[in-house]
Design an enzyme around this catalytic site. Structure first.
Site, PDB file in Angstrom:
ATOM      1  N   ASN A  15       0.862  -1.147   0.276  1.00 56.35           N
ATOM      2  CA  ASN A  15       0.161  -0.073   0.080  1.00 56.35           C
ATOM      3  C   ASN A  15       1.004   1.216  -0.051  1.00 56.35           C
ATOM      4  OD1 ASN A  15      -2.913  -0.967  -0.003  1.00 56.35           O
ATOM      5  ND2 ASN A  15      -2.041  -2.091   1.855  1.00 56.35           N
ATOM      6  N   HIS A 114      -8.111  -0.329   6.512  1.00 54.93           N
ATOM      7  CA  HIS A 114      -8.541  -1.646   7.120  1.00 54.93           C
ATOM      8  C   HIS A 114      -9.367  -2.415   6.026  1.00 54.93           C
ATOM      9  CE1 HIS A 114      -9.625  -4.433  10.198  1.00 54.93           C
ATOM     10  NE2 HIS A 114     -10.823  -4.270  10.106  1.00 54.93           N
TER      11      HIS A 114
END
Length: 197
Positions: A15, A114
């Protein structure tokens, strides 16, 4: 005005790489001033170094070994990060729960990625837990969210939510890959949304 972010990681940093790629291509107009990891083995540190981004390794173990508390760790980490005066801190695979003492230093300018929908599978191993729940017939889909960070784990106000389907033929690895591809896209969208850029 160029906005400044700091990215926290604990592992592979895929990420982080999505954020770096977006900054380098000009689709995300901000500067990554620092990448912080609580693990010196995190491959994301190599990704940062290749992109010329300063890194900070700040492990918890020395604090535990010295009999210090998590709060002391968080306060020291906050003081190191505060020197950079970031507009935003992005938790992109950071595997430590940050205390109120850390969060309060940054005026709610912290977001977390998340891999679950709000209220589902808070905490660790969310993808595996969703996959197992699907196999038991309890859910038909999962998702990914980016939310503001509050002291309660994964309970902050969502900035972006995206549902991710689960298919009968999926292995856990299939689902992980599908979720990661969504993560890489929405982490960048959430940074833009939060910073208004």
């Amino acid at each position: 005005m160029l906005r400044h972010i700091i990215v926290f990681i604990s592992g592979n940093g895929s990420n982080l790489q999505a954020i770096i790629d977006s900054v380098q291509s000009g689709t995300l107009e901000c500067k990554i001033d620092l990448v912080v990891s609580n693990k010196k083995s995190a491959y994301g540190l190599t990704r940062a170094e290749k992109a010329g981004i300063p890194t900070l390794v700040f492990p918890l173990k020395p604090y535990k070994d010295a009999g210090k508390t998590r709060i002391e760790y968080d306060i020291d980490l906050a003081n190191k990060v505060r020197e950079y005066n970031p507009d935003l801190i992005v938790l992109a695979g950071w595997m430590h729960v940050l205390s109120k003492e850390f969060i309060d230093h940054f005026n709610d300018n912290i977001i977390n990625l998340h891999p679950a929908l709000p209220g589902q599978f808070d905490g660790t191993n969310a993808i595996k837990r969703a996959y197992e729940a699907f196999k038991r017939g309890e859910i038909t889909k999962t998702g990914v969210m980016v939310h503001k960070v509050v002291p309660e784990v994964d309970k902050g106000e969502p900035l972006i939510i995206e549902e991710v389907p689960i298919f009968e033929s999926d292995t856990l690895e299939d689902l992980e890959e599908r979720i990661h591809s969504v993560e890489h896209r929405i982490i960048v969208q959430a940074i833009k949304k939060f910073l208004g850029i």
